[in-house]
Design a protein around this motif. Sequence first.
Motif: not given
Length: 185
Positions: A14-16
């Motif tokens: 998930y995320g950057e």
Amino acid sequence: MIQKITIVDGNPKYGENPLNQFISEFNKELTENGFETKVFFLQEKHIKQCVGCFDCWWKTPGLCRFNDDAPEILKTIINSDFVIYTSPMIMGMYSALLKKFHDRTIPLLHPYIKLVEGECHHGKRYEKYPKMGVIIDPGDSMPDELETMEKIFKRICLNFHSELKFFETTEKTQPKKLSNEISCF
């Protein structure tokens, strides 16, 4: 002419991160080029593991016994002109998340076997199958691992009555360039 594109993202992170950023930019470029896109982030979906029961072939042809998110994705894929699989390289292979999903694509094929180029392959359940592309975040993988991965996806395409139009890495291509190339397929 390609109109509908489905992106199936097997990134478990998930995320950057580089792959998520690439997919976001790529989807934006595809939309700006006039394609209708749908992105499925497998880490957000409930996909059960195939148990090899073959109900989807014999008991309920084309339908898996599990009531999860896979049928929605399969319906979108088979109604697309192009499907793009994305994944980071993890221990020399694409993600387990994407592998688990690939195992669930068997309802899109008939159980009946045909001889194709001297090999046994499943027959078509549908008249039209989408072309395929692959985008890999190579991380620290070795060139021979990427070569093996490309061969695996060519085999998936052969069995899926499709054609691998590209196998790209996030390090060697740009979202805009790849989107423009798809416009020419």
